[in-house]
Design an enzyme around this catalytic site. Structure first.
Site, short mmCIF file in Angstrom:
data_model
loop_
_atom_site.label_atom_id
_atom_site.label_comp_id
_atom_site.label_asym_id
_atom_site.label_seq_id
_atom_site.Cartn_x
_atom_site.Cartn_y
_atom_site.Cartn_z
N GLU A 78 36.67 31.75 44.69
CA GLU A 78 36.20 30.40 45.01
C GLU A 78 35.26 30.41 46.22
OE1 GLU A 78 36.96 28.78 42.63
OE2 GLU A 78 38.84 29.61 41.91
N ASP A 119 29.56 30.97 37.83
CA ASP A 119 30.56 31.60 36.98
C ASP A 119 29.85 32.18 35.77
OD1 ASP A 119 32.91 31.11 38.46
OD2 ASP A 119 33.04 29.06 37.68
#
Length: 519
Positions: free
Chosen positions: A183, A344
């Site tokens: 993250e 991502d």
């Protein structure tokens, strides 16, 4: 000559979703990512690398849990039958969806040929691309643990890092120098733990650098060096928003494939049951287009593959023109400005079906657009000094800090992590008396790492498959405590139970319980 450079950074990750049951939801997650993201990404990179007119460059993080899935023999064996079941289901698509169904069937068959050609072994292909200079392979924390919430036990953070580095080297043949922090989350002092683990660079969200002390003179357009000797790059919003935003970015265009409409919801129970699919869920068989942002799912129009591919090529040109203009403006104030665009990896193909085509076109069009493509490692290999700054605590999650992983839906797990980590550190520091106890303690370490996966906290907050997430956390914590109690009492766990645990949670074969020792 390019006025500056663009560094694309992808994070390829899945939690440890290995299941002993073929056809499970967890298995679908992995196989859909293979079909839609990882295999198309390799295909694009290899094709672009063969074209001498192109210089594809990509920094790619491969998480240790994803690597463990990629090498699992049972999953390799199940992928081809999984594809075949979907080909059978596509044959039952309604008439108005035949064009989209035929195109998807062609892709499934191409993926199957690619899979058979490499015998399901993707790692040599990643290694080859790194040797060619196309890829800069990064690692991640061992099980994607959210490191700021583990910081009360620095040993727990260190174990996440050491096992990640060790597993990356074991499977890819070279020690990683860069890391995708889970993250992109940072806390003060993490840089020293990274350096101690042999890691030299990472990516943060923009405010991780913009709030650094002192404030970097070039903002997010150049890396900084922390007091611990680790270089940090920052995400540039202008270079990422057009790609990842479903509402205002490219993926939301009406011509692109709709993510949420799937044959898994549309086909009859009988048709699904014939292919061994016992519950309704997304199957990766999507035959409609976005149509419009406000269009209800049941009114989505059939997908037109050719139109979507043409739009992806046009959007790649538009994106590069925007980056060229951005870099030209920055070049008026600094030398070699750098735009860092982290995503991502699953955005490309899984969430945005046309993403791999966009990427291929980006590689093809970049030279003419005047945009240089670089990896993070290439940037750091250039001569020159980095500004010394202390990065700010941050993440790229909602709100920019730690709220998404510490809120009323998932905060209950944090003290559980802390209690288990403290017990592990205490047990390791006291030592173990036999080889057998070390084996049990190593398995306890695996269970502790698996319980710390931030994916389950994310799911609890998102409110999707919350029962699965809670069950996973409880399962690994229960196994951890049973193993630790067996060591403390000097008894042997039930053989059938221990064997089942070892088979199911067999990742990190080089794990050493001493990773949790206090220093």
């Amino acid at each position: 000559m390019a006025a500056g450079d663009l560094a694309l950074v992808f994070h390829a990750h899945l939690p440890y979703v290995r299941s002993s049951e073929p056809g499970s939801l967890e298995e679908d997650w992995f196989f859909q990512a293979l079909l839609e993201s990882y295999l198309p990404l390799l295909e694009v990179l290899e094709a672009s690398a063969e074209d001498r007119a192109q210089t594809p460059r990509l920094s790619l993080g491969l998480s240790p849990t994803l690597l463990s899935l990629l090498i699992a023999p049972d999953l390799r064996e199940r992928f081809s039958p999984w594809l075949e079941r979907r080909l059978e289901l596509l044959r039952q698509a309604p008439g108005q969806l035949q064009e989209a169904a035929s195109a998807l069937a062609t892709q499934l068959k191409r993926v199957e040929r690619q899979w058979r050609a490499c015998k399901g072994d993707l790692l040599p292909r990643f290694r080859r691309l790194q040797q060619q200079g196309v890829l800069d392979l990064l690692t991640c924390a061992a099980t994607h643990g959210y490191l700021p919430l583990l910081r009360d036990n620095p040993e727990a953070v260190r174990a996440q890092l050491l096992n990640a580095v060790r597993e990356h080297e074991r499977l890819l043949g070279v020690r990683p120098q860069g890391i995708w922090l889970p993250e992109c989350a940072y806390f003060e002092g993490l840089d020293q733990l990274l350096a101690d683990s042999g890691l030299r660079y990472a990516v943060l969200d923009a405010h991780g650098l913009l709030h650094a002390l002192p404030r970097p003179r070039y903002g997010v357009y150049a890396p900084i060096c922390s007091p611990g000797g680790v270089a940090f790059f920052a995400r540039d919003g202008d270079a990422t928003l057009p790609v990842w935003s479903a509402s205002s970015g490219y993926p939301g265009d009406g011509v692109y494939r709709e993510f949420h409409r799937d044959l898994g919801w549309d086909l009859s129970d009988e048709a699904l049951s014939e292919q061994g699919i016992g519950s309704r869920r997304p199957l990766g068989l999507k035959l409609h287009r976005v149509t419009a942002q406000s269009c209800p799912l049941n009114q989505k129009q059939p997908y037109a593959p050719a139109a979507a591919q043409a739009k992806a090529a046009a959007d790649a040109g538009h994106y590069l023109a925007g980056r060229a203009e951005q870099l030209s403006g920055l070049a008026q104030a600094m030398e070699c400005p750098l735009l860092v665009a982290p995503f991502d990896a699953e955005l490309f193909g899984h969430w945005w079906y046309e993403g791999p085509t966009f990427l291929a076109e980006l590689f093809r069009q970049a030279p003419a657009a005047g945009v240089g493509l670089v990896t993070l490692r290439q940037v750091l290999e250039r001569p020159g000094e980095l500004q010394l700054c202390r990065p700010s605590p941050s993440s790229w999650g909602q709100g920019g800090y730690h709220h998404y992983w510490l809120n009323e839906s998932n905060a209950w797990v944090v003290p559980e992590w802390h209690r288990a980590s403290s017990a592990m550190v205490s047990r390791v520091n006291r030592g173990v008396g036999s080889v057998r106890q070390r084996e049990l303690l190593a398995q306890a370490g695996r269970e502790l790492l698996l319980a710390q996966s931030s994916d389950w906290s994310f799911i609890l907050r998102a409110g999707t498959t919350t029962e699965l997430a809670r069950e996973r956390i409880d399962r690994h914590l229960d196994r951890f405590w049973r193993l630790l109690n067996a060591i403390e009492r000097g008894v042997e766990p039930p053989a059938h139970w221990l064997n089942a645990v070892k088979v199911e949670d067999s990742l990190f074969p080089q794990l050493n319980a001493a990773d949790w020792a206090s220093r």
